[in-house]
Design an enzyme around this catalytic site. Structure first.
Site, PDB file in Angstrom:
ATOM      1  N   ASP A   1     -51.558 -58.189  12.046  1.00  0.00           N
ATOM      2  CA  ASP A   1     -52.436 -58.302  13.081  1.00  0.00           C
ATOM      3  C   ASP A   1     -54.028 -58.089  12.501  1.00  0.00           C
ATOM      4  O   ASP A   1     -54.191 -57.949  11.280  1.00  0.00           O
ATOM      5  CB  ASP A   1     -52.124 -57.273  14.259  1.00  0.00           C
ATOM      6  CG  ASP A   1     -52.262 -55.930  14.078  1.00  0.00           C
ATOM      7  OD1 ASP A   1     -52.636 -55.684  12.823  1.00  0.00           O
ATOM      8  OD2 ASP A   1     -52.295 -55.124  14.862  1.00  0.00           O
TER       9      ASP A   1
ATOM     10  N   THR B   1     -50.779 -49.217  11.452  1.00  0.00           N
ATOM     11  CA  THR B   1     -49.978 -48.088  11.105  1.00  0.00           C
ATOM     12  C   THR B   1     -48.516 -48.582  10.430  1.00  0.00           C
ATOM     13  O   THR B   1     -47.736 -48.011   9.620  1.00  0.00           O
ATOM     14  CB  THR B   1     -49.439 -47.218  12.373  1.00  0.00           C
ATOM     15  OG1 THR B   1     -48.675 -48.045  13.307  1.00  0.00           O
ATOM     16  CG2 THR B   1     -50.547 -46.478  13.137  1.00  0.00           C
TER      17      THR B   1
ATOM     18  N   HIS C   1     -30.646 -49.182  -1.208  1.00  0.00           N
ATOM     19  CA  HIS C   1     -29.739 -48.702  -0.115  1.00  0.00           C
ATOM     20  C   HIS C   1     -29.606 -49.726   1.367  1.00  0.00           C
ATOM     21  O   HIS C   1     -28.416 -49.699   1.817  1.00  0.00           O
ATOM     22  CB  HIS C   1     -30.036 -47.330   0.079  1.00  0.00           C
ATOM     23  CG  HIS C   1     -29.834 -46.447  -0.825  1.00  0.00           C
ATOM     24  ND1 HIS C   1     -29.637 -45.158  -0.897  1.00  0.00           N
ATOM     25  CD2 HIS C   1     -29.368 -46.731  -2.110  1.00  0.00           C
ATOM     26  CE1 HIS C   1     -29.363 -44.679  -1.941  1.00  0.00           C
ATOM     27  NE2 HIS C   1     -29.178 -45.367  -2.788  1.00  0.00           N
TER      28      HIS C   1
ATOM     29  N   HIS D   1     -23.201 -49.011   0.228  1.00  0.00           N
ATOM     30  CA  HIS D   1     -24.411 -49.372   1.132  1.00  0.00           C
ATOM     31  C   HIS D   1     -24.076 -50.781   1.702  1.00  0.00           C
ATOM     32  O   HIS D   1     -24.521 -50.741   3.183  1.00  0.00           O
ATOM     33  CB  HIS D   1     -25.398 -49.569   0.380  1.00  0.00           C
ATOM     34  CG  HIS D   1     -26.008 -48.387  -0.488  1.00  0.00           C
ATOM     35  ND1 HIS D   1     -26.240 -47.208   0.166  1.00  0.00           N
ATOM     36  CD2 HIS D   1     -25.711 -48.191  -1.897  1.00  0.00           C
ATOM     37  CE1 HIS D   1     -26.514 -46.269  -0.681  1.00  0.00           C
ATOM     38  NE2 HIS D   1     -26.201 -47.054  -2.135  1.00  0.00           N
TER      39      HIS D   1
HETATM   40  C1  RB5 Z   1     -54.144 -52.171  16.474  1.00  0.00           C
HETATM   41  O1  RB5 Z   1     -55.266 -51.339  17.084  1.00  0.00           O
HETATM   42  C2  RB5 Z   1     -52.557 -51.136  16.162  1.00  0.00           C
HETATM   43  O2  RB5 Z   1     -52.230 -50.705  17.515  1.00  0.00           O
HETATM   44  C3  RB5 Z   1     -51.763 -52.003  15.403  1.00  0.00           C
HETATM   45  O3  RB5 Z   1     -52.425 -52.486  14.213  1.00  0.00           O
HETATM   46  C4  RB5 Z   1     -50.724 -51.268  15.170  1.00  0.00           C
HETATM   47  O4  RB5 Z   1     -51.069 -50.197  14.546  1.00  0.00           O
HETATM   48  C5  RB5 Z   1     -49.590 -51.104  16.002  1.00  0.00           C
HETATM   49  O5  RB5 Z   1     -48.694 -50.392  15.858  1.00  0.00           O
END
Ligand code: RB5
Length: 150
Positions: free
Chosen positions: A12, A69, A100, A135
């Protein structure tokens, strides 16, 4: 690294910049299928997570997904029952996710780790192979659980 393998990569807006760096890093070594996004303009991570997951599930190649994230992309990709997407924060996790868990999608959080570490994680993940043995049995248990009533 084999030149014949295909990497399907998507992000994204939060992962866009890192995605482009990874594409340049892997170009020439792998066939790259970059499914987008195409800018840092705000967009929805499930769109790109589902695209990569679908292609990996079809056996087209291995996947890399990046968002801010890494969490949204992990949740999205793992909805596909043929996907084993692993969010990796360091080289150890990258290695273990292959040895694994036989992960077929690497997930990165561009707002969590730096570019240098991200590239090292990508390299370790791509060169590490599945251990099989005990595994494999555990992965089969995951697939079996999918068809049972919890
Ligand atoms: C975008 O702002 C953010 O929410 C996205 O990149 C991500 O971290 C979602 O899990």
């Amino acid at each position: 690294m084999s030149k014949k393998e295909k990497i399907i990569i998507g992000s994204d807006h939060g992962g866009f910049e890192l995605k482009e760096v990874i594409v340049r890093h892997l170009e020439g070594w792998f066939y790259i299928d970059n499914v987008g996004c195409d800018s840092d303009k705000s967009c929805d991570y499930p769109v790109y997570g589902q695209k990569v997951a679908g292609k990996v599930a079809n056996g087209e190649g291995q996947g890399i997904l990046i968002c801010g994230t890494g969490i949204g992309m992990s949740i999205t990709a793992n909805r596909n029952s043929k996907v084993r997407a692993a969010l990796c924060l360091n080289e150890y996790m990258a290695r273990m996710s292959r040895m694994h868990n036989n992960a077929n999608i690497l997930v990165l959080g561009a707002r969590v780790i730096g570019t240098g570490l991200a590239l090292d994680i990508v390299d370790v993940w791509l060169k590490t192979k599945f251990d099989g043995g005990r595994h494999q049995k555990r992965l089969e248990l995951i697939d079996k659980a999918e068809h049972s009533k919890y």
